[in-house]
Motif scaffolding. Structure first.
Motif, PDB file in Angstrom:
ATOM      1  N   UNK A   1      43.185  52.262  31.927  1.00 10.03           N
ATOM      2  CA  UNK A   1      42.245  51.266  32.423  1.00 10.03           C
ATOM      3  C   UNK A   1      42.936  49.904  32.537  1.00 10.03           C
ATOM      4  N   UNK A   2      43.804  49.634  31.575  1.00  4.37           N
ATOM      5  CA  UNK A   2      44.570  48.393  31.634  1.00  4.37           C
ATOM      6  C   UNK A   2      45.413  48.349  32.907  1.00  4.37           C
ATOM      7  N   UNK A   3      46.088  49.455  33.186  1.00  5.54           N
ATOM      8  CA  UNK A   3      46.912  49.485  34.390  1.00  5.54           C
ATOM      9  C   UNK A   3      46.043  49.329  35.642  1.00  5.54           C
ATOM     10  N   UNK A   4      44.865  49.941  35.612  1.00  5.42           N
ATOM     11  CA  UNK A   4      43.992  49.843  36.787  1.00  5.42           C
ATOM     12  C   UNK A   4      43.584  48.405  37.019  1.00  5.42           C
ATOM     13  N   UNK A   5      43.225  47.706  35.945  1.00  7.33           N
ATOM     14  CA  UNK A   5      42.845  46.299  36.128  1.00  7.33           C
ATOM     15  C   UNK A   5      44.038  45.475  36.558  1.00  7.33           C
ATOM     16  N   UNK A   6      45.203  45.835  36.053  1.00  7.29           N
ATOM     17  CA  UNK A   6      46.399  45.132  36.496  1.00  7.29           C
ATOM     18  C   UNK A   6      46.612  45.342  37.992  1.00  7.29           C
ATOM     19  N   UNK A   7      46.284  46.553  38.480  1.00 10.71           N
ATOM     20  CA  UNK A   7      46.363  46.786  39.924  1.00 10.71           C
ATOM     21  C   UNK A   7      45.445  45.847  40.674  1.00 10.71           C
ATOM     22  N   UNK A   8      44.231  45.669  40.127  1.00 14.07           N
ATOM     23  CA  UNK A   8      43.302  44.746  40.771  1.00 14.07           C
ATOM     24  C   UNK A   8      43.952  43.372  40.867  1.00 14.07           C
ATOM     25  N   UNK A   9      44.568  42.936  39.748  1.00 21.12           N
ATOM     26  CA  UNK A   9      45.196  41.620  39.760  1.00 21.12           C
ATOM     27  C   UNK A   9      46.305  41.527  40.796  1.00 21.12           C
ATOM     28  N   UNK A  10      47.126  42.587  40.896  1.00 25.60           N
ATOM     29  CA  UNK A  10      48.249  42.517  41.832  1.00 25.60           C
ATOM     30  C   UNK A  10      47.767  42.534  43.280  1.00 25.60           C
ATOM     31  N   UNK A  11      46.646  43.243  43.530  1.00 24.00           N
ATOM     32  CA  UNK A  11      46.071  43.193  44.877  1.00 24.00           C
ATOM     33  C   UNK A  11      45.729  41.757  45.232  1.00 24.00           C
ATOM     34  N   UNK A  12      45.322  40.987  44.200  1.00 21.45           N
ATOM     35  CA  UNK A  12      45.022  39.576  44.440  1.00 21.45           C
ATOM     36  C   UNK A  12      46.219  38.834  45.007  1.00 21.45           C
TER      37      UNK A  12
END
Lengths: 148, 115, 527
Positions: free
Chosen positions: C320-331
């Motif tokens: 889940x941490x990695x998934x949220x990090x993906x959200x951040x990188x999409x930013x």
């Protein structure tokens, strides 16, 4: 628990399943001439299959339906579609070489043996849709959590 | 176009950050009530000296001051923000749909008005 | 012409999988590896061709010219591959190939594998189709192929409630987002009567109506969902952790890029070209104000990179941490695209776009690596809760090493590839507006905090859970090590890659001289 329906339904199903199947086959094979096509015809034939499962029950269907055969046939439908699309690859992907120069299916427009690769594609799609829908419905029918 | 030396900007930004945080600490020490230095390793409590009120999830933090230090207020604020984030869990389907519609409405409104 | 084989090979692999799987258990796995390897070779060839000639490939389906008989406008489906599409195709095929190899070991204990490999090939096919197509309805078809395959793959392990729940939510809301995109396409088709992207660009420039703006809004809204930007990122945080890890690597690394940010960039720069509309506005002709859409994208980008990275800090579940990090990188990627739209035609804009493209590739590699590491941990230890996983470094040194490299790269530590792309994005956003650069750096600070936490978990004291842990088998280790090697090599040559590949790609996407449109106009002649 009995999974099949009563005698009346079974008799009616015996009578209508071939008719539905024939109509579906008509829609598939006339896909390039009349409204409808591979998908619609395949779904119609699958309707006959669904009627079979409902009327005669999952137990009977389990005896008659070979899952791996259906799955292989579905793949075959896709492969035929892809193969026909690749026939004209020297000009372009999906080039209708059968219609332009080809030995079969290049008759007068409006006749059954015309339109090049379209009838073959309709047959392939019909096969794929029928087997795919049947597998899906059959899987859903087998999946009954509430039965112990 | 640019090279590794540009990374020195990070050092520059870091130094500025260090100076800012030092000034912030000085200011915090001045405006807090009853702050006194007790040396390294002082436990940080929410209310300064009440030992029962440890800041949750920040138990391992130890500081240098005791008393009602303003920095603790800041830490608490940050912590509260994270608590709000943590409360998020797999929401309802309708929530998701609502967020999607709101997003599209924002984009649509911006484009129709300004576009 | 090798282009159609990019679609034919995975399609053939997917269709033949049920038949091949009748032959034996092992054969279907090798078949999937062979098919995805062949796809990788084809995409490498296409990328090399486009990069070498620096020309857009325009391929017509079903004929040798996109123009209809007796008419002067394109009626056929065209595939239009510029450097951006080719670069993404290469990335997709590469990560997909590694994910398939990884699956050999990772999915060994699962059943229904022929469906798994069929779906993974179809997922790859959908993404490849999206990045090569030049027809907007064809784009929708491939988007749906990709989306439906990913819905099914998220719920592949249907014995856990997580997978089913996440899959159903993703499916319902994702279909709604897709239907908004379809509505946008329908509006454009109704208004302009064409579906070819580059011809649509001309038509919209001739007569930019309110309908075009509404269609653009539907596209951007739906695609922001597909890319997981913040107000609509929840599905991502559910779906990516619930999927099997090899699928998570593809979902997080590729699907949100190909079906999300790539499509945003293609629609903003290909169909509604900011330069074209700025030019029209300079003559007081009616035009779409593309600055608005630029600011909309930048707004969502800032929100995404702050919230995504901050949410990553508080997670206790590794995936889940990695998934949220993906959200951040999409930013970050959206920030680059937004600034590229706003500062169109200037150096900052070009740089921002190059940074965004660079970050798409880098993040695909890094996040794939991180999810593969997470998968290895889950496979060997059986839990993904960070509180139970301390002290893995001694038991699984190679996995820990891969994780350290991946985490350092995603934070943007200098000798690794993440640094270069993030740096370009910071620099270009600082050139355009320093506030945006400051927001981007704050996002990185959160990301640093999140990954430091995982790192401490790996290096900390040994817990009871991992007494029995050991390195996973070779088929899982090798893809991770390949990704590590690629990350390090790309990190050693950052500016060379940026100058040789990313900047030309950005120029081609930006199409200052309308190259994307001209590639089609060649066939019409004059116009």
């Amino acid at each position: 628990m009995k999974s099949d329906m009563g005698l009346i339904v079974k008799t009616m199903a015996r009578a209508t399943i071939p008719l539905i199947g024939i109509f579906g086959a008509y829609v598939v094979s006339h896909g390039h001439l009349t409204p409808g096509g591979g998908f619609q015809g395949g779904a119609t034939i699958a309707g006959a299959g669904v009627l079979f499962i409902i009327a005669f029950g999952v137990g009977e269907a389990k005896k008659r339906i070979n899952k791996s055969l259906y799955s292989a046939l579905e793949g075959l439908g896709g492969l035929v579609f892809l193969g026909v699309a690749m026939l004209g690859l020297s000009v372009a992907f999906f080039y209708n070489t059968l219609w332009h120069n080809g030995p079969i299916f290049n008759g007068k427009p409006g006749t059954l043996l015309s339109a090049g690769y379209l009838p073959i594609m309709n047959l392939a799609v019909g096969l794929k849709v029928y087997t795919g829908l049947m597998s899906a419905v059959f899987a859903i029918a087998l999946f009954r959590r509430w039965r112990k | 176009m640019f090279g590794y030396w540009d990374a020195l900007y990070f050092l520059y930004a870091f130094l500025i950050g260090l100076i800012i945080s030092y000034l912030l600490m000085k200011w915090a020490e001045k405006v807090s009530m009853g702050t006194r230095r007790t040396g390294d390793g002082t436990k940080i409590y929410i209310s300064g000296e009440d030992q029962d009120k440890v800041i949750p999830h920040f138990e391992h933090l130890s500081g240098y001051f005791t008393g009602r230090h303003v920095m603790w207020g800041l830490i608490r604020g940050v912590h509260r923000m994270f608590l709000v984030f943590r409360r998020e869990h797999t929401g309802l389907l309708t929530d998701y749909v609502a967020y999607l519609l709101i997003t599209i409405a924002i984009v649509l409104g911006a484009l129709v008005i300004g576009g | 012409m090798t282009l159609p084989f990019l679609i034919i090979i995975p399609l053939f692999g997917a269709f033949s999988m049920p038949i091949v799987s009748l032959l034996g258990k092992k054969i279907k796995e090798y078949w999937a590896v062979i098919v995805s390897g062949a796809t990788l070779a084809v995409s490498a060839k296409i990328f090399y061709t486009v990069w070498k000639t620096n020309e857009i490939i325009l391929y017509t389906l079903g004929s040798d010219s996109p123009i209809g008989k007796g008419v002067k406008f394109p009626i056929r489906i065209v595939w239009e591959v510029d450097l951006f599409g080719a670069l993404l195709a290469l990335t997709i095929a590469f990560v997909g190939f590694l994910a398939v190899i990884y699956s050999l070991g990772y999915m060994k204990h699962d059943t229904g594998l022929e469906k798994y490999y069929t779906l993974i090939l179809i997922l790859e096919l959908g993404m490849l189709g999206i990045v090569i197509t030049g027809d907007i309805f064809n784009f929708y078809v491939f988007l749906e192929i990709m989306s439906i395959a990913s819905y099914a793959l998220v719920a592949f392990r249907n014995d856990t409630w997580e997978g089913i729940e996440a899959g159903i939510k993703y499916m319902f809301v994702g279909s709604l987002a897709s239907s908004f995109i379809l509505l946008g396409i329908a509006l454009l088709y109704g208004q302009y009567g064409t579906l070819t992207m580059s011809y649509l660009a001309i038509k919209i420039a001739e007569n930019p109506t309110l309908v075009a703006k509404i269609a653009l809004a539907f596209f951007i809204g739906g695609l922001l969902f597909k890319s997981g930007a913040v107000p609509v990122h929840m599905w991502l945080a559910d779906a990516h952790p619930a999927a099997p890890s090899s699928i998570s690597a593809m979902l997080s690394g590729l699907v949100i890029k190909a079906g999300g940010v790539y499509a945003v960039a293609r629609i903003v720069f290909g169909i509604f070209n900011p330069g074209l509309h700025a030019y029209l506005r300079a003559f007081n002709a009616p035009a779409v104000n593309m600055d608005v859409i630029g600011w909309v994208i930048v707004f969502f980008a800032c929100l995404t990179l702050l919230v995504g990275n901050a949410m990553a800090v508080v997670q206790t579940d590794m995936k889940r941490l990695f998934a949220f990090s993906s959200v951040g990188q999409i930013g970050y990627i959206l920030l680059g695209i937004g600034i590229g739209t706003l500062a169109y035609g200037t150096k900052a804009g070009e740089l921002a776009l190059a940074g965004a493209i660079y970050h798409i590739v880098n993040h695909a590699l890094i996040k794939a690596l991180l999810f593969l590491v997470a998968g290895a941990v889950i496979h060997q230890v059986g839990t993904k809760n960070l509180n139970e996983l301390s002290g893995l470094a001694k038991k699984m040194p190679l996995t820990t090493f891969s994780f350290v490299i991946g985490a350092a790269a995603i934070i943007g530590l200098p000798p690794l590839n993440g640094f270069a792309s993030k740096w370009i994005i910071y620099e270009s956003s600082a050139m355009y507006n320093p506030v945006l650069a400051a927001i981007a750096v704050v996002g990185t600070v959160f990301s640093l905090a999140a990954y430091t936490r995982v790192l401490f978990t790996f290096l900390g004291r040994e817990s009871d859970m991992i007494k029995e842990a050991k390195e996973p088998e070779k088929s899982m280790i090798i893809p991770m090590l390949i990704l590590v090697a690629v990350i390090i090599v790309m990190g050693l040559l950052p500016w060379q890659i940026s100058d040789k590949i990313m900047v030309p790609t950005a120029r081609m996407l930006e199409q200052l001289n309308g190259e994307y449109i001209m590639a089609l106009l060649k066939f019409i002649g004059g116009a």
